[in-house]
Each structure stands twice: as structure tokens, then as C-alpha cells.
Enzyme design. Structure first.
Site, PDB file in Angstrom:
ATOM      1  N   ASP A  17       0.821  -1.212   0.000  1.00 45.27           N
ATOM      2  CA  ASP A  17       0.000   0.000   0.000  1.00 45.27           C
ATOM      3  C   ASP A  17       0.855   1.263   0.000  1.00 45.27           C
ATOM      4  O   ASP A  17       0.618   2.186   0.797  1.00 45.27           O
ATOM      5  CB  ASP A  17      -0.944   0.028   1.233  1.00 45.27           C
ATOM      6  CG  ASP A  17      -1.750  -1.249   1.408  1.00 45.27           C
ATOM      7  OD1 ASP A  17      -2.071  -1.884   0.385  1.00 45.27           O
ATOM      8  OD2 ASP A  17      -2.056  -1.613   2.559  1.00 45.27           O
ATOM      9  N   GLU A  62     -11.033   0.290  -4.116  1.00 47.00           N
ATOM     10  CA  GLU A  62     -10.390   0.719  -2.862  1.00 47.00           C
ATOM     11  C   GLU A  62      -9.164   1.563  -3.171  1.00 47.00           C
ATOM     12  O   GLU A  62      -8.926   1.933  -4.326  1.00 47.00           O
ATOM     13  CB  GLU A  62      -9.992  -0.513  -2.041  1.00 47.00           C
ATOM     14  CG  GLU A  62      -9.021  -1.433  -2.755  1.00 47.00           C
ATOM     15  CD  GLU A  62      -8.799  -2.769  -2.051  1.00 47.00           C
ATOM     16  OE1 GLU A  62      -9.543  -3.093  -1.120  1.00 47.00           O
ATOM     17  OE2 GLU A  62      -7.870  -3.481  -2.440  1.00 47.00           O
TER      18      GLU A  62
HETATM   19  C1  6LW Z   1      -6.089  -2.273   2.011  1.00 44.19           C
HETATM   20  C2  6LW Z   1      -6.480  -2.274   0.610  1.00 44.19           C
HETATM   21  C3  6LW Z   1      -5.580  -3.246   0.067  1.00 44.19           C
HETATM   22  O1  6LW Z   1      -7.075  -1.771   2.845  1.00 44.19           O
HETATM   23  O2  6LW Z   1      -5.334  -4.182   0.988  1.00 44.19           O
HETATM   24  O3  6LW Z   1      -4.234  -3.743  -1.715  1.00 44.19           O
HETATM   25  C4  6LW Z   1      -5.815  -3.722   2.219  1.00 44.19           C
HETATM   26  N1  6LW Z   1      -5.091  -3.113  -1.096  1.00 44.19           N
HETATM   27  O4  6LW Z   1      -6.393  -1.061  -0.028  1.00 44.19           O
HETATM   28  C5  6LW Z   1      -4.780  -3.954   3.265  1.00 44.19           C
HETATM   29  O5  6LW Z   1      -3.503  -3.578   2.806  1.00 44.19           O
END
Ligand code: 6LW
Length: 527
Positions: free
Chosen positions: A36, A192
Site C-alpha cells: 500500500d 479501494e
Molecule cells: C487495504 C487495501 C488493500 O485496505 O489491501 O491492496 C488492504 N489493497 O487497499 C490492506 O492492505
């Protein structure tokens, strides 16, 4: 002569510096569990933060002048008051931070999913100290913070149904608008990881989609208004390996990106991905790591990541002028008064259980009743496994009274998946054990009596197997205790969001204890 002097002769350094030439670099740029990534630039300096979940201190902060060579300069969350992680389950804690610079101040905004929700901290020096958290009312996760030209502050977050925008009062953190759903992406699951950029009169909204596994991707939309409606880029997804071109690529799961413009006008993407143990074997143990790719972003046009939206381990592209960084040594004889930034505890540590001064040149870990299987403050300090091929050495003396007391090295993916190489009291003697914990399967693979309460331990790794060795005190002939498959510590088997950590630990397995483990040295070298 102390044994550590012998090890000093094979002093090996490892580095997160991966720069090679003006014509290329190696991915990943930050190796081992570092997912992230979020990046910002101030002048010629780039700063980057990654997620850290249940580990303490939280949110490592890195610095670079070329986006390729990174040096860790600290952590955002170094105090218990900033980071409550008590009894946090594995892969709870800190998710998906954003790092931004606004009006002379750095902001890290993040979610502690098991302790308080969304918050931001500020600093004038990204190396720290960082402020106490300002807690936010918005409940959806993966927050980004954005300021428009009118000086308004927005949070951009991930709700179940898509990305939401909320205006907040920066001085209090309180919401001053509803959370408004603005875009769901192109229909992939888990839209996300939002980030907003203003360019050429558009608000660009960058997303991760597909979930953080093999279907992961990056998409982008744009609008003249922050609340939308957002138009989807016709090239979407602009980054993914979930397609035929990505098939067989040793890097999988690319997604969750952030974009940054260098002073020379060039655009770059940092994002997460994972290196699989073999191109067609779908296991990864190192966690999600940080990668870099060039971005072509013409005026009024859409950004394209590395041409066709795929990346490789060796990137043969022009780079910014390289600024190699000081290498981090993989060797320590515990002479320093504190451990380097690469070391982390599991959850908030009980400080008195660790000492670098009780015995000069030793790390002392006092056992606690908590075990590695518990989601609690186990006596543990570890560092990331950053490569498939590596060797670890340590020398351990255990002062114990009872058979339940043990200390050793663990390769830990989470509290239900770890391999432990340990020394324990066994009647009037001591014994070494190789112990396996893989979900509900738990067994002692090997046990051997040893001559004294001091042993040397060695673990070697390759993409498929870990091998475990010990040697009696003052001897150099290592005896193999066994080999274990790496795949049972993989994310595919263990689940979760972290990667394998190599930890030194001590435990009395639920019983009252005063056992102490003295580690004489620790060496991590990549082959
Ligand atoms: C995070 C989400 C993700 O909330 O994995 O790869 C989760 N993306 O954005 C935890 O890192």
C-alpha cells in the site's frame, strides 16, 4: 575470541538500494512486506509510507531522491498513545496510509482497523516526531486527504459500494459534509485505495480494484468536480497482471498505486505487487512489496503506466539521476543502544522485556507467558524476509528454570502460521527443536538434546524450502534439523496482508516465567 568476531569476518550488508544505471532499475524498489505505498515529493525529495498492520512501531517512512534508492528514515507511529495495538489480531491494525505535503506540513492519514478507525498525524520533518492522531468521524477505510484550490479539505475513502468523498474541518477532523459515493470504478471487486490528483482542470481518481490478490488492478476516472460524475479512462485497467500478458510474470497482484510527478515533469507510479515463488506456482511468502513504474501522462490525456500496464523485475527504462543510499547492514552484534528501523515488535511491546544494555553486546529478551500463537504482546522482535534466498545466523544463550521455557528464531507469517527453531529446557538438560504451526496442524518436527544452554542457529531459505540448523557452542559443524516447505507460510495458505518476518523470541508458554534469552549476534544475508 568471541564468536561474533568470526561472524564479523563474513560481514555482509544488505540494502534496499536497488539502483543500477540511468537505463534501468530493479523492481521491487522496497523489498519484503511493504504494501500500500503512498508517495509525495517536496523539492527534489520523495517520501514514501507503507502499511504495517499489527507491527510496532507503525508505518515505516522512506526517503529517496530518485524513486529507486530508498532509505528508511523512521516510522510515523512510535508511541503507544499514537498506535494502540493491544490484542490486535494478525493483519489487523494499520491499513493503507496516504502521505501528503500541504502548506509546509506532512500528513499521514490512515486507518487503525482494530483501534480507533481513521486518523491523521502531522510532522514538519517526515523522519519525526509525528503528532498525536487527530481522530476522524468518517468510518470507511483507505483514507486519502486532498486540498482543493479554495482551501477545502476532503477525505476520499473506500466504502463497500465504491469511493466516497467527505469534506472535513482540518482543525478538528470533524466531517462537514455527508460521505458521498462518487465512483465505483469499472466493476471490479473491492474498489479501494483511492487517491485524488488535480491536473489540467480535472480531478483524477485513482483506484485499486479486483482485491489485493491475483485479480488486482489499477483504474482511473476523472471529473471536473470532486463529487463527480467520474468518467472512466478508456484504457482501464491502466495496471494489472490479471491478463494473458501478465500470465507467468514472476510479479503478480499489482495494484494499489499512487502517482507522483518529479521535478523534471516526469510522472511515476508506486504500487504493490508480490513475487511468486515460481512463475507458475501461485504462492508468495514475502508479502506485498513496493514497485515502481514510469507513467506517460500527456496534457489533457490519460495516464499510461509503463506502456501496456505491466511491469518486470528488471525495468529497462530511463530513470531520474541516481542517488545511491547508505546500505543497511544485515549484521548486528547488538553493540548499539537501539535496534535499527528494520526491527519491529508484534503489537505494543512490554518495554522491560527487551534490553541492549543488561549485558554488553547482547540483546536480552525476557520470556513472557504469551506465545507466538497468541494475538498478544509476545516477547518478539523481528525483521522482514526480503528475498527468497537468504541465510540467517544467531547465537543464543537461554537462562531458564522450567521445561516450558523456550527461546529461538521464528519465521512467522501470522500467529497461526510459523516455523520455530528453538532452544528449551528439558529436565536437567537443554534441547533444540524444530516446530511447525500451520493452522490447526501443529507438531514438533525434530528434537535433539544439546550440550549446553548456548547454541548457534542457522536458517537458510530458497523459493521452495527453508532449512534449519544448529551447532553446539564453540563448534562450527552445523547439524540439520530439517527442511520445511515455504508454501505453508505463504499468504495463499495463511491468508492476511503481511509477509514473513524473521523474529527472535522467548516464551514460557502460558506459565509464570523469569526466563531470559541472550542473543549474541544476528546476521541476515541474501544469497
Ligand atoms: C487495504 C487495501 C488493500 O485496505 O489491501 O491492496 C488492504 N489493497 O487497499 C490492506 O492492505
Amino acid at each position: 575470541m568471541k564468536l561474533k568476531v568470526l561472524f564479523l569476518t563474513c560481514f555482509i550488508t544488505i540494502s534496499i538500494a536497488q539502483g543500477f544505471s540511468q537505463n534501468g532499475y530493479k523492481n521491487p524498489i522496497i523489498r519484503g512486506f511493504n504494501p500500500d505505498p503512498s508517495v509525495c515529493r517536496v523539492g527534489d525529495d520523495f517520501y514514501l509510507v507503507t502499511s504495517s498492520f499489527e507491527y510496532f512501531p507503525g508505518l515505516p517512512i522512506y526517503h529517496s531522491k530518485d524513486l529507486i534508492n530508498w532509505k528508511q528514515i523512521g516510522h510515523c507511529l512510535t508511541r503507544d498513545s499514537q498506535l494502540p495495538l493491544q490484542k490486535t489480531y494478525s493483519s489487523g491494525g494499520l491499513f493503507a496510509p496516504s502521505l501528503r505535503y500541504h502548506d509546509g506540513v506532512f500528513y499521514v492519514i490512515c486507518t487503525n482497523v482494530t483501534g480507533g478507525g481513521n486518523f491523521f498525524c502531522t510532522a514538519t520533518d517526515p523522519a519525526g516526531p509525528w503528532s498525536e492522531p487527530t481522530w476522524l468521524e468518517v468510518k470507511s477505510i483507505d483514507p486519502d486527504i486532498f486540498w482543493d484550490e479554495a482551501g477545502k479539505t476532503y477525505l476520499i475513502t473506500q466504502g463497500d459500494e465504491g469511493i466516497r468523498v467527505t469534506e472535513i474541518d482540518l482543525s478538528t477532523g470533524k466531517s462537514i459534509s455527508d460521505e458521498r459515493l462518487v465512483w465505483g470504478g469499472i466493476g471490479g471487486r473491492f474498489p479501494e485505495a483511492p487517491h485524488v490528483y488535480k491536473k489540467d482542470g480535472y480531478y483524477y481518481l485513482l483506484l485499486g480494484e479486483g482485491g489485493t490478490e491475483y485479480m488486482h488492478s489499477v483504474t482511473i476516472g476523472r471529473s471536473k468536480h470532486i463529487y463527480g460524475p467520474y468518467e472512466s479512462c478508456p484504457l482501464n485497467p491502466i495496471l494489472t497482471h490479471a491478463n494473458r500478458i501478465g500470465q507467468g510474470n514472476p510479479i503478480q497482484g499489482v495494484g494499489h498505486a499512487d502517482l507522483v510527478q518529479a521535478r523534471d515533469g516526469s510522472w511515476w507510479a508506486v504500487f504493490l505487487g508480490f513475487r511468486v515463488t515460481h512463475p507458475y506456482a501461485y504462492y508468495h511468502v514475502l508479502g506485498r512489496e513496493t514497485f515502481l513504474a514510469p507513467v506517460d501522462w500527456p496534457e489533457n490525456g490519460w495516464p499510461q503506466i509503463n506502456g501496456n500496464g505491466t511491469v518486470s523485475l528488471q525495468m529497462n527504462v530511463p530513470t531520474l539521476p541516481l542517488h545511491p543510499v547508505e546500505e543497511v547492514s544485515g549484521y548486528t552484534d547488538f553493540d548499539e543502544d537501539k535496534l535499527g528501523f528494520e526491527w519491529q515488535y508484534l503489537r505494543n511491546p512490554i518495554r522491560e522485556n527487551y534490553s541492549l544494555s543488561e549485558r554488553i553486546s547482547f540483546l536480552r529478551i525476557t520470556a513472557s507467558p504469551v506465545t507466538l500463537n497468541d494475538a498478544d504482546a509476545v516477547s518478539f522482535v523481528g525483521r522482514r524476509q526480503t528475498e527468497h534466498d537468504f541465510t540467517v545466523n544467531t547465537i543464543l544463550e537461554l537462562q531458564a528454570l522450567n521445561d516450558n521455557e523456550e527461546a529461538g528464531i521464528t519465521l512467522i507469517q501470522n500467529n497461526t502460521h510459523h516455523y520455530d527453531l528453538l532452544l528449551k529446557k528439558s529436565g536437567k538438560k537443554y534441547a533444540v527443536q524444530l516446530r511447525v504451526k500451520v493452522g490447526s496442524l501443529s507438531y514438533i518436527a525434530t528434537e535433539k538434546e544439546v550440550e549446553s544452554n548456548t547454541v548457534k542457529f542457522r536458517i537458510t531459505g530458497n523459493p521452495s524450502q527453508y532449512s534449519f540448523f544448529f551447532s553446539n557452542k564453540d563448534r562450527d559443524d552445523y547439524i540439520e534439523l530439517g527442511k520445511l516447505d515455504t508454501r505453508y507460510l505463504s499468504t495463499e495458505v495463511a491468508g492476511g496482508f503481511t509477509g514473513v518476518m524473521i523474529g527472535l523470541y522467548a516464551s514460557s508458554n502460558g506459565m509464570p516465567t523469569h526466563a531470559k534469552a541472550y542473543f549474541d549476534m544476528f546476521e541476515y544475508k541474501t544469497n
